[in-house]
Design an enzyme around this catalytic site. Structure first.
Site, PDB file in Angstrom:
ATOM      1  N   ALA A   9       0.733  -1.346   0.084  1.00 17.80           N
ATOM      2  CA  ALA A   9       0.099   0.128  -0.084  1.00 17.80           C
ATOM      3  C   ALA A   9       0.601   1.058   0.103  1.00 17.80           C
ATOM      4  O   ALA A   9       0.222   2.206  -0.552  1.00 17.80           O
ATOM      5  CB  ALA A   9      -0.853   0.433   1.416  1.00 17.80           C
ATOM      6  N   ARG A  12       3.528   3.164  -5.329  1.00 18.19           N
ATOM      7  CA  ARG A  12       2.823   3.778  -6.584  1.00 18.19           C
ATOM      8  C   ARG A  12       2.097   3.477  -7.150  1.00 18.19           C
ATOM      9  O   ARG A  12       0.744   3.867  -6.474  1.00 18.19           O
ATOM     10  CB  ARG A  12       4.195   4.371  -7.447  1.00 18.19           C
ATOM     11  CG  ARG A  12       5.224   5.359  -7.362  1.00 18.19           C
ATOM     12  CD  ARG A  12       5.946   4.727  -8.693  1.00 18.19           C
ATOM     13  NE  ARG A  12       6.751   3.668  -8.614  1.00 18.19           N
ATOM     14  CZ  ARG A  12       8.009   3.223  -9.498  1.00 18.19           C
ATOM     15  NH1 ARG A  12       7.958   4.118 -10.214  1.00 18.19           N
ATOM     16  NH2 ARG A  12       8.438   2.844  -9.346  1.00 18.19           N
ATOM     17  N   MET A  13       1.898   1.498  -6.884  1.00 21.99           N
ATOM     18  CA  MET A  13       0.829   1.177  -7.641  1.00 21.99           C
ATOM     19  C   MET A  13      -0.656   1.108  -6.343  1.00 21.99           C
ATOM     20  O   MET A  13      -1.569   0.834  -6.188  1.00 21.99           O
ATOM     21  CB  MET A  13       1.313   0.124  -7.932  1.00 21.99           C
ATOM     22  CG  MET A  13      -0.300  -0.952  -8.387  1.00 21.99           C
ATOM     23  SD  MET A  13      -0.703   0.167 -10.113  1.00 21.99           S
ATOM     24  CE  MET A  13      -2.299  -0.073 -10.124  1.00 21.99           C
ATOM     25  N   ALA A 123      -1.503  -9.880 -16.630  1.00 21.37           N
ATOM     26  CA  ALA A 123      -1.137  -9.799 -16.405  1.00 21.37           C
ATOM     27  C   ALA A 123      -1.061  -7.733 -16.630  1.00 21.37           C
ATOM     28  O   ALA A 123      -0.297  -7.571 -16.729  1.00 21.37           O
ATOM     29  CB  ALA A 123      -0.041  -9.878 -17.474  1.00 21.37           C
ATOM     30  N   HIS A 155       8.711   0.589 -20.599  1.00 18.82           N
ATOM     31  CA  HIS A 155       8.582   1.058 -19.335  1.00 18.82           C
ATOM     32  C   HIS A 155       9.179   1.838 -18.632  1.00 18.82           C
ATOM     33  O   HIS A 155      10.230   1.728 -18.325  1.00 18.82           O
ATOM     34  CB  HIS A 155       7.710  -0.324 -18.617  1.00 18.82           C
ATOM     35  CG  HIS A 155       6.782  -0.984 -18.483  1.00 18.82           C
ATOM     36  ND1 HIS A 155       6.208  -2.034 -20.116  1.00 18.82           N
ATOM     37  CD2 HIS A 155       5.168  -1.034 -17.668  1.00 18.82           C
ATOM     38  CE1 HIS A 155       5.049  -2.191 -19.713  1.00 18.82           C
ATOM     39  NE2 HIS A 155       4.339  -2.279 -18.528  1.00 18.82           N
ATOM     40  N   LYS A 159      11.419  -1.181 -13.265  1.00 21.03           N
ATOM     41  CA  LYS A 159      10.740  -2.083 -13.673  1.00 21.03           C
ATOM     42  C   LYS A 159      11.667  -3.480 -13.650  1.00 21.03           C
ATOM     43  O   LYS A 159      13.183  -3.166 -14.435  1.00 21.03           O
ATOM     44  CB  LYS A 159       9.275  -2.087 -15.255  1.00 21.03           C
ATOM     45  CG  LYS A 159       8.616  -3.713 -14.780  1.00 21.03           C
ATOM     46  CD  LYS A 159       7.548  -3.040 -16.522  1.00 21.03           C
ATOM     47  CE  LYS A 159       7.056  -4.398 -16.328  1.00 21.03           C
ATOM     48  NZ  LYS A 159       6.065  -4.723 -15.243  1.00 21.03           N
ATOM     49  N   GLY A 165       4.969  -8.424 -18.614  1.00 22.43           N
ATOM     50  CA  GLY A 165       3.947  -9.577 -18.252  1.00 22.43           C
ATOM     51  C   GLY A 165       2.870  -9.275 -19.345  1.00 22.43           C
ATOM     52  O   GLY A 165       2.621 -10.189 -20.466  1.00 22.43           O
ATOM     53  N   THR A 166       2.646  -8.152 -19.776  1.00 20.78           N
ATOM     54  CA  THR A 166       1.770  -7.667 -20.827  1.00 20.78           C
ATOM     55  C   THR A 166       2.090  -8.920 -22.002  1.00 20.78           C
ATOM     56  O   THR A 166       1.368  -9.015 -23.260  1.00 20.78           O
ATOM     57  CB  THR A 166       1.174  -5.785 -21.051  1.00 20.78           C
ATOM     58  OG1 THR A 166       0.670  -5.923 -19.284  1.00 20.78           O
ATOM     59  CG2 THR A 166       0.390  -5.851 -21.410  1.00 20.78           C
TER      60      THR A 166
END
Length: 267
Positions: A9, A12-13, A123, A155, A159, A165-166
């Site tokens: 938490a 950033r995400m 992903a 990205h 990263k 993953g995408t």
């Protein structure tokens, strides 16, 4: 109200997920977890995310807040996610997993856990990216073996896994549509005297720079024309909103391993 916990938490995400959970009708942020050694443990999660006080303090251990949530959203690291997976499986808690970089053996651990709890694993949780996956399947089937296929992704500099993953998921969709095994036809980057390109190859190129949230382009290149399917994300809120949508969708679902194609009704 669907009670949502956010792992990571303080990142950033994680902060984007807190904001998304606060905004979504029918959802409520009831737990937030960070690293056990973080100096932020005990701080109000809303203040961490710039949302003001919400009465939910950052915890350092998932096990201490198991009675406070229905579903855990985890966008962290494979090692952390697998530890949380075991805790949630034992406690009967649903999960939304956006972590990437799992090995084949680790992916099998997700499959095994999904026999006992419902999990959405993807992903990418962007609605736009998942629409692109549908378009890629169609494009690959129509264009078939008459084109060269390359996947380019970019990205931010922080990263840690590549390709994304995408990008790998996009490659899997294209390879499946063409009846190919991605592990056998994928080429990751090129250097030196590589020789002529073979038609069945699916190439991957990676860029890591600045604060790029996430760009993905799949090229279908033929003689005289080229089709490109591109998605560009400008905010992590795109992924966060999709993850919260998945958390809400999981309510009442049977144990199984789902993805965003299921959540969006694209299957």
């Amino acid at each position: 109200m669907r009670r949502i916990a956010v792992m990571g938490a303080a990142g950033r995400m994680g902060k984007a997920l807190i904001e998304a959970a606060r905004q979504a009708p029918g959802a409520g942020l009831t737990a937030a977890i960070g690293r056990p050694d973080s100096t932020l443990v005990g701080v109000d999660a809303g203040e961490l995310a710039g949302q003001g006080r919400i009465g939910v303090s950052l915890s350092g251990e998932l096990a201490t807040v198991l009675d406070r949530f229905d579903v855990l959203i985890d966008f962290t690291h494979p090692t952390v996610t697998l530890k949380n997976l075991d805790i949630c499986r034992r406690a009967g808690k649903a999960m939304v997993i956006g972590t990437t970089g799992f090995s084949a053996d680790e992916r099998r651990m997700l499959d095994e856990a999904a026999r006992e709890i419902p999990i959405v694993f993807a992903a990418n949780f962007s609605v736009g990216v998942n629409l692109c996956l549908k378009l890629l399947d169609t494009a690959a089937r129509v264009l078939g073996d008459e084109v060269d296929i390359e996947i380019v992704e970019a990205h931010h500099r922080h990263k840690v896994d590549a390709p994304s993953g995408t990008a790998l998921r996009m490659g899997e969709v294209v390879a499946s549509a063409l009846g190919r095994d991605l592990q056998k036809v994928a080429v990751y980057g090129r250097e030196g005297q590589t020789g002529a390109r073979t038609r069945e190859t699916i190439g991957f190129a990676t860029v890591r720079a600045g604060d790029i949230v996430g760009d993905h382009t799949v090229l279908f290149a033929a003689e005289g024309e080229r089709v490109e399917i591109t998605h560009k994300a400008s905010s992590r809120m795109t992924f966060a909103k999709g993850a919260v949508r998945a958390a809400l969708w999981l309510e009442g679902r049977d144990p199984a391993l789902y993805d965003m194609q299921d959540v969006l009704g694209l299957r």
